[in-house]
Scaffold this active site. Structure first.
Site, PDB file in Angstrom:
ATOM      1  N   GLU A  79      -9.171  -2.332 -19.995  1.00 23.20           N
ATOM      2  CA  GLU A  79      -9.323  -3.074 -21.247  1.00 23.20           C
ATOM      3  C   GLU A  79      -7.993  -3.694 -21.641  1.00 23.20           C
ATOM      4  O   GLU A  79      -7.007  -2.997 -21.881  1.00 23.20           O
ATOM      5  CB  GLU A  79      -9.809  -2.148 -22.352  1.00 23.20           C
ATOM      6  CG  GLU A  79     -10.134  -2.847 -23.658  1.00 23.20           C
ATOM      7  CD  GLU A  79     -11.431  -3.644 -23.587  1.00 23.20           C
ATOM      8  OE1 GLU A  79     -11.392  -4.838 -23.926  1.00 23.20           O
ATOM      9  OE2 GLU A  79     -12.468  -3.077 -23.187  1.00 23.20           O
ATOM     10  N   HIS A 122       0.819  -1.212   0.000  1.00 21.95           N
ATOM     11  CA  HIS A 122       0.000   0.000   0.000  1.00 21.95           C
ATOM     12  C   HIS A 122       0.854   1.265   0.000  1.00 21.95           C
ATOM     13  O   HIS A 122       0.406   2.332  -0.430  1.00 21.95           O
ATOM     14  CB  HIS A 122      -0.917  -0.013   1.228  1.00 21.95           C
ATOM     15  CG  HIS A 122      -2.202   0.727   1.044  1.00 21.95           C
ATOM     16  ND1 HIS A 122      -2.278   1.952   0.394  1.00 21.95           N
ATOM     17  CD2 HIS A 122      -3.465   0.439   1.439  1.00 21.95           C
ATOM     18  CE1 HIS A 122      -3.551   2.363   0.394  1.00 21.95           C
ATOM     19  NE2 HIS A 122      -4.273   1.466   1.016  1.00 21.95           N
TER      20      HIS A 122
END
Length: 437
Positions: A382, A170
């Site tokens: 995508e 993180h």
């Protein structure tokens, strides 16, 4: 009726690891040290996630793995710190990233199962941890400091489908920056496609003021030498997914009874807070429960941070109440407290919190920490082989953390609590929809 998904019994999805290696930037990158803000400092935890993809005859898993590995090599030029390692600067007493080109991790694996044999992909199946390994154990890495800060994994299934797992520290970035990284990574799996986002790596935009100026109390943090933080709790946990339909969300908003504050996140966070607060074995009449909600700072600062800011631009909005009051209050009161905590995070409040962290070196202090992935759209990236059919966080052992993310129809919440609390949690969750006024 809102539902709680049970945990599948399957904890071993029979994964065999064929390749486990380090991946390096495709071009030489500068050897520098990356400054980490006071917010970055306390987020030294791994966040594993997984995306599932259907079989694509034009892109079998071995082709996907090869393309993804090449894409990672290219994108590490732009994100050179992701190939670095954390180091402690004894002079400043701070963590920083040594951008030394030591490499990110890359794993290729296969499972004996087909995707549809694993049930609901959103359920917190413990076996999914095999799809996003957090360490490279088979390499000659001398110590924990040698482990990469980012590991990507491609796992094929016998049906021809596959999963892309990511285990990312993180400290590297928050959800918005992670989404930008994912979009850039996806772009590089195509031939000659430019990255859509140029990240801004200037983390000194969130540096403390000199001298620090603390203008608010910051009870959302505490100094870790006072008591052990809940965030690092190592109790045996049970895991559940709350599935909230659009009708459930509308029901919660109607109970909130105030249009301005009744956002989807606010009502869901208030529900989680109430159910967890009441599920403790302690005397709820005497106990105070604290909820922390992760808030994006980019648009809250003056001037605003660049949308492309690549780091952790989050702070925690605090709401605290006696558990007995939470049980007696109308739901609208809890939602109001959630909203008030979020509204409190202004530019000056955020700067004051960063300065407090500079002086006190504290960490988050809350029974429940809720973070929203509702608007991030991790499943929208995508690739040449299409978009993911399912995305979600992988369970870990951090009991305070709850993730709110989009479901197929509505909103899902991953809840992680000690085993003895889960039954009481389920009671209060179901009872809320049936009886609360």
């Amino acid at each position: 009726m809102a539902t709680l998904s049970p945990n599948p019994a399957m904890q071993d999805i029979k994964v065999a690891y064929q390749e486990s290696t380090l991946v390096f930037p495709s071009q030489q990158t500068p050897k520098t040290s990356l400054f980490l803000s006071n917010i970055d400092q306390f987020l030294n935890i791994n966040v594993p996630t997984v995306l599932f993809f259907s079989a694509n005859s034009d892109f079998p898993p071995e082709i996907v793995a090869r393309r993804l590995k090449m894409a990672l090599e290219k994108v590490l030029v732009m994100y050179d710190f992701m190939a670095g390692r954390l180091k402690w600067d004894s002079q400043s007493g701070r963590l920083e990233i040594d951008c030394n080109g030591a490499g990110a991790g890359f794993v290729v694996a296969s499972s004996e199962f087909a995707i549809d044999e694993m049930g609901d992909l959103v359920c917190p199946n413990l076996g999914f941890r095999q799809l996003a390994v957090q360490t490279l154990n088979n390499l000659a890495l001398n110590k924990i400091d040698d482990q990469p800060l980012c590991i990507l994994q491609v796992t094929s299934f016998k049906c021809g489908g596959f999963a892309i797992g990511m285990s990312i520290n993180h400290i590297l970035f928050d959800g918005i920056a992670a989404k930008s990284f994912q979009q850039n990574l996806a772009s590089q799996t195509f031939d000659n496609k430019p990255p859509p986002i140029i990240p801004d790596h200037n983390r000194r935009l969130l540096a403390a003021r000199s001298p620090p100026l603390i203008t608010f109390p910051h009870t959302e943090f505490f100094k870790p030498d006072l008591r052990l933080p809940d965030l690092l709790n190592k109790q045996e946990l049970d895991f559940k997914i709350l599935k909230l339909t659009p009708n459930n969300i509308n029901f919660l908003k109607a109970k909130a009874n105030t249009a301005r504050i009744a956002t989807t996140f606010n009502v869901v966070a208030a529900l989680i807070w109430r159910c967890i607060a009441l599920s403790s074995s302690d005397d709820k009449n005497d106990r105070v429960s604290t909820l922390l909600n992760a808030v994006d700072l980019r648009s809250r600062l003056d001037p605003p941070l660049p949308r492309e800011y690549c780091g952790n631009a989050i702070l925690f909005a605090r709401a605290s109440a006696n558990c007995g009051d939470l049980e007696k209050w109308r739901f609208s009161k809890a939602v109001e407290m959630v909203a008030e905590g979020i509204d409190r995070v202004t530019d000056e409040y955020a700067r004051s919190a960063i300065d407090w962290l500079e002086c006190e070196r504290g960490i988050p202090c809350g029974e429940i920490i809720v973070t929203s992935w509702l608007r991030l759209g991790f499943d929208e990236a995508e690739f040449p082989w299409g978009k993911a059919v399912c995305f979600g966080p992988v369970v870990n052992n951090l009991k305070s953390l709850c993730w709110v993310f989009s479901g197929v129809d509505g909103v899902n919440v991953l809840v992680q609590r000690p085993v003895e609390e889960i039954e009481r949690f389920q009671f209060h969750f179901h009872n809320f929809f049936e009886r609360i006024s």
